[in-house]
Design an enzyme around this catalytic site. Sequence first.
Site, PDB file in Angstrom:
ATOM      1  N   ALA A  79      33.949  14.565  38.273  1.00  0.00           N
ATOM      2  CA  ALA A  79      33.467  15.300  37.098  1.00  0.00           C
ATOM      3  C   ALA A  79      31.941  15.261  36.947  1.00  0.00           C
ATOM      4  CB  ALA A  79      34.135  14.748  35.842  1.00  0.00           C
ATOM      5  N   ARG A 128      46.978   9.837  40.540  1.00  0.00           N
ATOM      6  CA  ARG A 128      46.408  10.708  39.524  1.00  0.00           C
ATOM      7  C   ARG A 128      46.836  12.156  39.755  1.00  0.00           C
ATOM      8  NH1 ARG A 128      40.151  12.742  39.925  1.00  0.00           N
ATOM      9  NH2 ARG A 128      40.093  13.826  37.931  1.00  0.00           N
ATOM     10  N   ASN A 134      32.048  13.735  47.049  1.00  0.00           N
ATOM     11  CA  ASN A 134      32.892  14.289  45.987  1.00  0.00           C
ATOM     12  C   ASN A 134      32.527  13.530  44.731  1.00  0.00           C
ATOM     13  OD1 ASN A 134      34.782  15.147  44.190  1.00  0.00           O
ATOM     14  ND2 ASN A 134      36.547  14.919  45.546  1.00  0.00           N
ATOM     15  N   TYR A 179      46.080  16.657  43.082  1.00  0.00           N
ATOM     16  CA  TYR A 179      45.311  15.883  44.070  1.00  0.00           C
ATOM     17  C   TYR A 179      46.153  15.287  45.197  1.00  0.00           C
ATOM     18  CZ  TYR A 179      41.730  16.321  40.465  1.00  0.00           C
ATOM     19  OH  TYR A 179      40.828  16.825  39.575  1.00  0.00           O
ATOM     20  N   PRO A 188      33.933   9.322  40.025  1.00  0.00           N
ATOM     21  CA  PRO A 188      34.870   8.788  39.039  1.00  0.00           C
ATOM     22  C   PRO A 188      36.288   9.312  39.184  1.00  0.00           C
ATOM     23  CG  PRO A 188      33.339  10.331  38.023  1.00  0.00           C
ATOM     24  CD  PRO A 188      32.818  10.042  39.404  1.00  0.00           C
ATOM     25  N   ASN A 189      37.216   8.393  38.983  1.00  0.00           N
ATOM     26  CA  ASN A 189      38.662   8.661  38.969  1.00  0.00           C
ATOM     27  C   ASN A 189      39.249   8.955  40.346  1.00  0.00           C
ATOM     28  OD1 ASN A 189      38.933   8.398  36.076  1.00  0.00           O
ATOM     29  ND2 ASN A 189      37.736  10.278  35.960  1.00  0.00           N
ATOM     30  N   ARG A 248      40.391  26.595  38.332  1.00  0.00           N
ATOM     31  CA  ARG A 248      40.704  25.692  37.223  1.00  0.00           C
ATOM     32  C   ARG A 248      39.849  26.036  35.999  1.00  0.00           C
ATOM     33  NH1 ARG A 248      40.815  19.718  39.402  1.00  0.00           N
ATOM     34  NH2 ARG A 248      41.848  19.428  37.384  1.00  0.00           N
TER      35      ARG A 248
END
Length: 141
Positions: A74, A17, A71, A22, A9-10, A104
């Site tokens: 989330a 983004r 990857n 990124y 996602p994303n 993070r």
Amino acid sequence: MKILIINGPNLNLLGKREPEIYGNRSFEQFLDELRGQFPHVELDYFQSNHEGALIDRIQETGFSTDGIVLNAGAFTHTSIALADAVGAITTPVIEVHISNVHKRESFRHHSYLSAKCVGCIVGLGLDGYRLAVEYFKGQQV
Ligand code: DQA
């Protein structure tokens, strides 16, 4: 040799983004270059924002392809179902994260996937995908 890269996602928004985290390249741009760097490797690509679609693709490909670079975005930190899918297949999987998740928020420090993967590459930007493909290539018999 056939390798599948899966982005969760994303990650379709790469380039737009949070570029400070990124980067500013789209994955499509990067993938073109990557294919050029590995002319003898068939590099397939799949991206989805949907957990079930990712699981379906892992199941479909995970008994026939030589390697999966995953990857999961989330879902890495939330999805036992995705981890079960990775654990169920015979194709080796390398977990990749563009950012260094350990630098993070703490919720990004845990991955349900890592224990099911042959290895993990985090924090090296898009280069992580290249390194994963390089590893699979080196394993070829
Ligand atoms: C990510 C890290 C995840 O924590 C995040 O949710 C992403 C991207 C990375 O590539 O750095 O979507 O997987």
